[in-house]
Scaffold this motif. Sequence first.
Motif, PDB file in Angstrom:
ATOM      1  N   PRO A   1      61.169  58.549  73.094  1.00 55.69           N
ATOM      2  CA  PRO A   1      61.519  59.097  71.776  1.00 55.69           C
ATOM      3  C   PRO A   1      61.002  58.264  70.604  1.00 55.69           C
ATOM      4  O   PRO A   1      61.671  58.144  69.585  1.00 55.69           O
ATOM      5  N   TYR A   2      59.842  57.683  70.774  1.00 58.19           N
ATOM      6  CA  TYR A   2      59.204  56.914  69.704  1.00 58.19           C
ATOM      7  C   TYR A   2      57.725  57.269  69.674  1.00 58.19           C
ATOM      8  O   TYR A   2      57.192  57.887  70.604  1.00 58.19           O
ATOM      9  N   HIS A   3      57.050  56.865  68.629  1.00 55.32           N
ATOM     10  CA  HIS A   3      55.617  57.084  68.539  1.00 55.32           C
ATOM     11  C   HIS A   3      54.896  56.065  69.423  1.00 55.32           C
ATOM     12  O   HIS A   3      55.352  54.924  69.563  1.00 55.32           O
ATOM     13  N   ILE A   4      53.783  56.482  70.016  1.00 59.91           N
ATOM     14  CA  ILE A   4      53.099  55.637  70.989  1.00 59.91           C
ATOM     15  C   ILE A   4      51.611  55.547  70.687  1.00 59.91           C
ATOM     16  O   ILE A   4      50.948  56.556  70.430  1.00 59.91           O
ATOM     17  N   LEU A   5      51.093  54.323  70.735  1.00 59.69           N
ATOM     18  CA  LEU A   5      49.662  54.073  70.693  1.00 59.69           C
ATOM     19  C   LEU A   5      49.264  53.682  72.112  1.00 59.69           C
ATOM     20  O   LEU A   5      49.792  52.712  72.657  1.00 59.69           O
ATOM     21  N   PHE A   6      48.376  54.463  72.717  1.00 58.24           N
ATOM     22  CA  PHE A   6      47.934  54.194  74.085  1.00 58.24           C
ATOM     23  C   PHE A   6      46.623  53.416  74.072  1.00 58.24           C
ATOM     24  O   PHE A   6      45.693  53.780  73.351  1.00 58.24           O
ATOM     25  N   LEU A   7      46.561  52.373  74.897  1.00 55.99           N
ATOM     26  CA  LEU A   7      45.309  51.660  75.116  1.00 55.99           C
ATOM     27  C   LEU A   7      44.925  51.881  76.573  1.00 55.99           C
ATOM     28  O   LEU A   7      45.569  51.366  77.487  1.00 55.99           O
ATOM     29  N   LEU A   8      43.888  52.685  76.797  1.00 54.50           N
ATOM     30  CA  LEU A   8      43.407  52.931  78.145  1.00 54.50           C
ATOM     31  C   LEU A   8      42.382  51.867  78.510  1.00 54.50           C
ATOM     32  O   LEU A   8      41.526  51.522  77.689  1.00 54.50           O
ATOM     33  N   THR A   9      42.481  51.337  79.720  1.00 57.23           N
ATOM     34  CA  THR A   9      41.525  50.328  80.176  1.00 57.23           C
ATOM     35  C   THR A   9      40.973  50.740  81.536  1.00 57.23           C
ATOM     36  O   THR A   9      41.693  51.275  82.386  1.00 57.23           O
ATOM     37  N   CYS A  10      39.663  50.480  81.703  1.00 58.72           N
ATOM     38  CA  CYS A  10      39.004  50.826  82.959  1.00 58.72           C
ATOM     39  C   CYS A  10      37.660  50.112  83.031  1.00 58.72           C
ATOM     40  O   CYS A  10      36.855  50.208  82.085  1.00 58.72           O
ATOM     41  N   ASP A  11      37.416  49.408  84.118  1.00 59.92           N
ATOM     42  CA  ASP A  11      36.123  48.756  84.346  1.00 59.92           C
ATOM     43  C   ASP A  11      35.672  47.926  83.136  1.00 59.92           C
ATOM     44  O   ASP A  11      34.546  48.040  82.656  1.00 59.92           O
ATOM     45  N   ARG A  12      36.582  47.103  82.621  1.00 59.04           N
ATOM     46  CA  ARG A  12      36.306  46.194  81.511  1.00 59.04           C
ATOM     47  C   ARG A  12      35.934  46.923  80.210  1.00 59.04           C
ATOM     48  O   ARG A  12      35.253  46.374  79.344  1.00 59.04           O
ATOM     49  N   LYS A  13      36.396  48.146  80.095  1.00 60.14           N
ATOM     50  CA  LYS A  13      36.233  48.892  78.847  1.00 60.14           C
ATOM     51  C   LYS A  13      37.599  49.403  78.398  1.00 60.14           C
ATOM     52  O   LYS A  13      38.541  49.478  79.186  1.00 60.14           O
TER      53      LYS A  13
END
Length: 220
Positions: free
Chosen positions: A87-99
């Motif tokens: 129930p809060y705002h979310i900033l997603f940081l996706l990580t994969c293969d050093r990116k």
Amino acid sequence: MLGLPERTEFNKRIPKQKFYENMDVSPALKRVFVEQIRIIYWRNKLAATTMNIAAGEEVTEIEVFEVRVQEPQFDEAVLRQIDKEIPYHILFLLTCDRKEQAWIGYKEAAASGSNAFKVSRYYHTDWVPEGSLNFSIDGLNMDAVYANLVRQIAGDSLSSTQGETLQESVARDEAKQELLKKIASLEMKIRKEKQLNRKMELNAELKKIRKKMESLLGRQ
């Protein structure tokens, strides 16, 4: 991480099962969590209690979740499910293969009230080398911080006129995307149409929609 203040760091691992076990989630979505998501970390908590910023009327906290994915291509439904449960705002940081790639949804309270939220659409950066992303924490309150983060992540796709609110910018962008879909659909119909009269009608309709697009873009 992301250039965020050290005092906002939380760094707690969240079991991905939390977002689909004992919930009304389709077998297909459960499979997406299992196959596409490796690990989820709650990295930061942006709030009045962790920063020298006033609370907002619409935004009380912004959580930063790092989601380690198996492949750069993933199902957006994963983010929607997480957003639905938090129930809060979310900033997603996706990580994969050093990116890494940042995602954020335009999230606002649902009409039903309570703690329910709805996400109209997501904005994201390109994939860049890990550690490259940095965001400025600008604003006198959490509402402004959230709006500025959305604009930073959206980039040119959410350009605005002076004094335009984030809600107005998002609504205009959604209108633009809808017009683009109509233009693409009409162009395809015109290419396939064999009858001259019908083709002329479609061209006239396409011309009107393009004028609407010019008017919309002229307000930027």
